[in-house]
Design a protein around this motif. Structure first.
Motif, PDB file in Angstrom:
ATOM      1  N   ILE A   1       0.848  -1.193   0.000  1.00 28.20           N
ATOM      2  CA  ILE A   1       0.000   0.000   0.000  1.00 28.20           C
ATOM      3  C   ILE A   1       0.883   1.242   0.000  1.00 28.20           C
ATOM      4  CG2 ILE A   1      -1.697   1.330   1.317  1.00 28.20           C
ATOM      5  CD1 ILE A   1      -2.956  -1.292   2.184  1.00 28.20           C
ATOM      6  N   PHE A   2       1.921   1.241   0.847  1.00 34.40           N
ATOM      7  CA  PHE A   2       2.927   2.295   0.824  1.00 34.40           C
ATOM      8  C   PHE A   2       4.140   1.742   0.084  1.00 34.40           C
ATOM      9  CE2 PHE A   2       0.162   4.014   3.920  1.00 34.40           C
ATOM     10  CZ  PHE A   2       0.453   5.361   4.077  1.00 34.40           C
ATOM     11  N   SER A   3       4.280   2.117  -1.174  1.00 37.33           N
ATOM     12  CA  SER A   3       5.293   1.541  -2.052  1.00 37.33           C
ATOM     13  C   SER A   3       6.487   2.494  -2.156  1.00 37.33           C
ATOM     14  CB  SER A   3       4.692   1.290  -3.435  1.00 37.33           C
ATOM     15  OG  SER A   3       5.621   0.678  -4.293  1.00 37.33           O
ATOM     16  N   HIS A   4       7.610   2.065  -1.636  1.00 40.44           N
ATOM     17  CA  HIS A   4       8.794   2.919  -1.563  1.00 40.44           C
ATOM     18  C   HIS A   4       9.441   3.102  -2.933  1.00 40.44           C
ATOM     19  CE1 HIS A   4      13.195   3.570  -0.888  1.00 40.44           C
ATOM     20  NE2 HIS A   4      12.725   4.468  -0.056  1.00 40.44           N
ATOM     21  N   ARG A   5       9.887   4.328  -3.218  1.00 41.84           N
ATOM     22  CA  ARG A   5      10.657   4.627  -4.424  1.00 41.84           C
ATOM     23  C   ARG A   5      11.974   5.266  -4.016  1.00 41.84           C
ATOM     24  NH1 ARG A   5       6.637   2.200  -6.097  1.00 41.84           N
ATOM     25  NH2 ARG A   5       5.696   2.492  -8.153  1.00 41.84           N
ATOM     26  N   ASP A   6      13.051   4.873  -4.692  1.00 42.72           N
ATOM     27  CA  ASP A   6      14.365   5.405  -4.343  1.00 42.72           C
ATOM     28  C   ASP A   6      14.546   6.811  -4.915  1.00 42.72           C
ATOM     29  OD1 ASP A   6      15.055   5.163  -7.051  1.00 42.72           O
ATOM     30  OD2 ASP A   6      16.164   3.298  -6.762  1.00 42.72           O
ATOM     31  N   SER A   7      15.740   7.358  -4.763  1.00 44.71           N
ATOM     32  CA  SER A   7      15.989   8.743  -5.181  1.00 44.71           C
ATOM     33  C   SER A   7      15.939   8.910  -6.696  1.00 44.71           C
ATOM     34  CB  SER A   7      17.347   9.216  -4.655  1.00 44.71           C
ATOM     35  OG  SER A   7      18.390   8.364  -5.107  1.00 44.71           O
ATOM     36  N   PHE A   8      15.928   7.802  -7.449  1.00 42.20           N
ATOM     37  CA  PHE A   8      15.767   7.867  -8.905  1.00 42.20           C
ATOM     38  C   PHE A   8      14.321   7.595  -9.316  1.00 42.20           C
ATOM     39  CE2 PHE A   8      20.228   6.703  -8.206  1.00 42.20           C
ATOM     40  CZ  PHE A   8      20.861   7.675  -8.954  1.00 42.20           C
ATOM     41  N   GLY A   9      13.418   7.462  -8.335  1.00 42.46           N
ATOM     42  CA  GLY A   9      12.020   7.181  -8.630  1.00 42.46           C
ATOM     43  C   GLY A   9      11.757   5.740  -8.967  1.00 42.46           C
ATOM     44  N   GLN A  10      12.723   4.868  -8.731  1.00 40.00           N
ATOM     45  CA  GLN A  10      12.608   3.473  -9.141  1.00 40.00           C
ATOM     46  C   GLN A  10      11.957   2.614  -8.053  1.00 40.00           C
ATOM     47  OE1 GLN A  10      16.802   2.858  -9.954  1.00 40.00           O
ATOM     48  NE2 GLN A  10      16.437   2.956 -12.151  1.00 40.00           N
ATOM     49  N   TRP A  11      11.245   1.613  -8.505  1.00 37.42           N
ATOM     50  CA  TRP A  11      10.592   0.641  -7.627  1.00 37.42           C
ATOM     51  C   TRP A  11      11.410  -0.647  -7.614  1.00 37.42           C
ATOM     52  CZ3 TRP A  11       7.460  -3.758  -9.490  1.00 37.42           C
ATOM     53  CH2 TRP A  11       6.760  -4.424  -8.469  1.00 37.42           C
ATOM     54  N   GLN A  12      11.756  -1.102  -6.428  1.00 39.47           N
ATOM     55  CA  GLN A  12      12.490  -2.358  -6.282  1.00 39.47           C
ATOM     56  C   GLN A  12      11.589  -3.354  -5.549  1.00 39.47           C
ATOM     57  OE1 GLN A  12      15.242  -2.809  -7.797  1.00 39.47           O
ATOM     58  NE2 GLN A  12      15.712  -0.678  -8.305  1.00 39.47           N
TER      59      GLN A  12
ATOM     60  N   GLN B   1      10.671  -3.851  -0.816  1.00 38.60           N
ATOM     61  CA  GLN B   1       9.467  -3.267  -0.235  1.00 38.60           C
ATOM     62  C   GLN B   1       9.379  -3.590   1.254  1.00 38.60           C
ATOM     63  OE1 GLN B   1       7.260  -1.161  -2.155  1.00 38.60           O
ATOM     64  NE2 GLN B   1       9.204  -1.326  -3.236  1.00 38.60           N
ATOM     65  N   ARG B   2       8.784  -2.698   1.984  1.00 39.88           N
ATOM     66  CA  ARG B   2       8.745  -2.828   3.441  1.00 39.88           C
ATOM     67  C   ARG B   2       7.515  -3.612   3.885  1.00 39.88           C
ATOM     68  NH1 ARG B   2      10.295   3.573   4.541  1.00 39.88           N
ATOM     69  NH2 ARG B   2      12.354   3.456   3.576  1.00 39.88           N
ATOM     70  N   PRO B   3       7.647  -4.408   4.960  1.00 37.78           N
ATOM     71  CA  PRO B   3       6.493  -5.161   5.458  1.00 37.78           C
ATOM     72  C   PRO B   3       5.409  -4.227   5.991  1.00 37.78           C
ATOM     73  CG  PRO B   3       8.330  -5.310   7.002  1.00 37.78           C
ATOM     74  CD  PRO B   3       8.856  -4.647   5.772  1.00 37.78           C
ATOM     75  N   GLU B   4       4.169  -4.685   5.888  1.00 34.77           N
ATOM     76  CA  GLU B   4       3.034  -3.896   6.372  1.00 34.77           C
ATOM     77  C   GLU B   4       2.153  -4.770   7.250  1.00 34.77           C
ATOM     78  OE1 GLU B   4       2.692  -0.666   2.709  1.00 34.77           O
ATOM     79  OE2 GLU B   4       1.272  -2.326   2.790  1.00 34.77           O
ATOM     80  N   LEU B   5       2.674  -5.090   8.441  1.00 40.86           N
ATOM     81  CA  LEU B   5       1.974  -5.968   9.361  1.00 40.86           C
ATOM     82  C   LEU B   5       1.032  -5.158  10.249  1.00 40.86           C
ATOM     83  CD1 LEU B   5       5.060  -8.141  10.392  1.00 40.86           C
ATOM     84  CD2 LEU B   5       3.379  -8.612   8.607  1.00 40.86           C
ATOM     85  N   TRP B   6      -0.163  -5.685  10.473  1.00 39.30           N
ATOM     86  CA  TRP B   6      -1.141  -5.068  11.376  1.00 39.30           C
ATOM     87  C   TRP B   6      -1.431  -3.610  11.001  1.00 39.30           C
ATOM     88  CZ3 TRP B   6       3.310  -7.323  13.925  1.00 39.30           C
ATOM     89  CH2 TRP B   6       3.124  -8.669  14.231  1.00 39.30           C
ATOM     90  N   THR B   7      -1.417  -3.330   9.685  1.00 42.46           N
ATOM     91  CA  THR B   7      -1.697  -1.986   9.186  1.00 42.46           C
ATOM     92  C   THR B   7      -0.764  -0.945   9.785  1.00 42.46           C
ATOM     93  OG1 THR B   7      -4.011  -2.733   9.284  1.00 42.46           O
ATOM     94  CG2 THR B   7      -3.642  -0.545   8.452  1.00 42.46           C
ATOM     95  N   LEU B   8       0.471  -1.345  10.000  1.00 43.62           N
ATOM     96  CA  LEU B   8       1.511  -0.419  10.450  1.00 43.62           C
ATOM     97  C   LEU B   8       2.413  -0.111   9.262  1.00 43.62           C
ATOM     98  CD1 LEU B   8       2.435  -2.030  13.890  1.00 43.62           C
ATOM     99  CD2 LEU B   8       1.015  -0.016  13.488  1.00 43.62           C
ATOM    100  N   PHE B   9       2.613   1.165   8.973  1.00 41.93           N
ATOM    101  CA  PHE B   9       3.344   1.566   7.779  1.00 41.93           C
ATOM    102  C   PHE B   9       4.629   2.291   8.164  1.00 41.93           C
ATOM    103  CE2 PHE B   9      -1.243   1.832   6.644  1.00 41.93           C
ATOM    104  CZ  PHE B   9      -1.275   0.744   5.778  1.00 41.93           C
ATOM    105  N   ASN B  10       5.738   1.848   7.564  1.00 43.65           N
ATOM    106  CA  ASN B  10       7.022   2.519   7.748  1.00 43.65           C
ATOM    107  C   ASN B  10       7.140   3.606   6.686  1.00 43.65           C
ATOM    108  OD1 ASN B  10       9.678   3.332   7.845  1.00 43.65           O
ATOM    109  ND2 ASN B  10      10.538   1.288   7.909  1.00 43.65           N
ATOM    110  N   THR B  11       6.996   4.849   7.097  1.00 43.73           N
ATOM    111  CA  THR B  11       6.980   5.962   6.139  1.00 43.73           C
ATOM    112  C   THR B  11       8.270   6.781   6.155  1.00 43.73           C
ATOM    113  OG1 THR B  11       5.901   7.400   7.776  1.00 43.73           O
ATOM    114  CG2 THR B  11       4.462   6.151   6.293  1.00 43.73           C
TER     115      THR B  11
END
Length: 310
Positions: A156-167, A171-181
């Motif tokens: 749901i929260f999809s991280h992009r690096d400084s070049f805008g790229q998706w790896q 991607q970060r885990p999203e357990l119990w609706t907790l988001f690492n932002t």
């Protein structure tokens, strides 16, 4: 798409699950507002972004959406959709930012291999330029996991690096609706509040909430040619090729995007309830039935996402 669905079955379909999906989307939209300094909501005027906008209205109140709307325009979008986009943004009193692939072409950051090349994939460049211009740190989009294999890998929260790229492996885990932002300088998130919705959920929600859509989402007469198993709309941008027969069909669009790669499907559905019935009987995915740009290979979407695509 024209398989019949018994009226008795439609009468028994519940939409109570939409409450949970809506609640999740509203939670995510509020989380973005609280966690980021410069978020924006990607708004094309298409059905998914209109559903997202409806959830944002419920999250914050009409006229109080706390982030601007952003549209990346290829210059080859359907007129009905761009006009509706402008109308809806004005109706809400929302700030609408439009950045164009044609501007990137004038700057020389986008170069077409040939004049009739689709500009759809080139939106990535213009989007990354807009992110740099406005220093956006979160971009809210209407992508759903059921649309395509690569999108099924998204958080749901999809991280992009400084070049805008998706790896996908980073991607970060999203357990119990907790988001690492947490972000490093230059990084950003793409956020997808309706990730867990399906095409059927979207149409049920449109029907329940009486969401107005661009007219091309419903049955209308259009000139088309058949190409690679798809109905290609006949326009100045997509003229018929030598030997192709132009016919007039009753069609609607399941999804809308760049004219060069978005195709309608045969359909008599004139309202959201009739589209729900058709969607129940559909055997081909939304993008599989309508998008020429996804026909190139099974990995075409994943490659574009790694390059910065929506």
């Amino acid at each position: 798409m024209n398989a019949r669905t018994e009226p008795q079955l439609l009468g028994r379909i519940s939409n109570r699950h939409l409450d949970a999906l809506e609640e999740e989307a509203i939670f995510v939209l509020r989380e973005v507002a609280g966690a980021f300094e410069r978020p924006t909501l990607l708004f094309s005027g298409g059905k998914d972004s209109l559903v997202l906008l409806k959830c944002a209205e419920k999250a914050f109140g009409a006229g109080r959406i706390p982030y601007p709307l952003l549209m990346i325009d290829t210059g080859h979008n359907f007129r009905e959709v761009t006009e509706f986009r402008d109308h809806r943004a004005q109706e809400l009193g929302a700030e609408l930012i439009v950045r164009s692939v044609e501007d990137s072409m004038r700057r020389g950051t986008v170069r077409l291999a040939r004049p009739d090349e689709s500009r759809n994939a080139h939106q990535s460049v213009t989007l990354l330029e807009a992110i740099e211009e406005f220093r956006f740190d979160a971009l809210i989009g209407g992508a759903r996991r059921d649309e395509e294999k690569a999108r099924a890998k998204e958080r749901i929260f999809s991280h992009r690096d400084s070049f805008g790229q998706w790896q996908p492996k980073a991607q970060r885990p999203e357990l119990w609706t907790l988001f690492n932002t947490r972000l490093q300088p230059g990084e950003h998130f793409r956020v997808f509040p309706i990730s867990n919705w399906t095409e059927l959920d979207v149409w049920q929600y449109i029907e329940r909430e009486h969401i107005e859509l661009p007219s091309i989402y419903y049955a209308h007469q259009r000139q088309v040619v058949e190409r690679r198993g798809l109905l290609v709309p006949v326009t100045e941008i997509t003229p018929p090729r030598a030997g192709e027969e132009v016919v007039t069909r009753t069609v609607r669009f399941r999804t809308v995007g760049d004219i060069t790669c978005t195709c309608p499907v045969p359909s008599p559905a004139a309202n959201a309830g009739e589209v729900v019935a058709e969607t129940l009987a559909a055997e081909v995915s939304e993008r599989g039935a309508t998008r020429m740009d996804d026909k190139t290979s099974d990995a075409s979407m994943e490659k574009r996402k790694k390059d910065g695509y929506f």
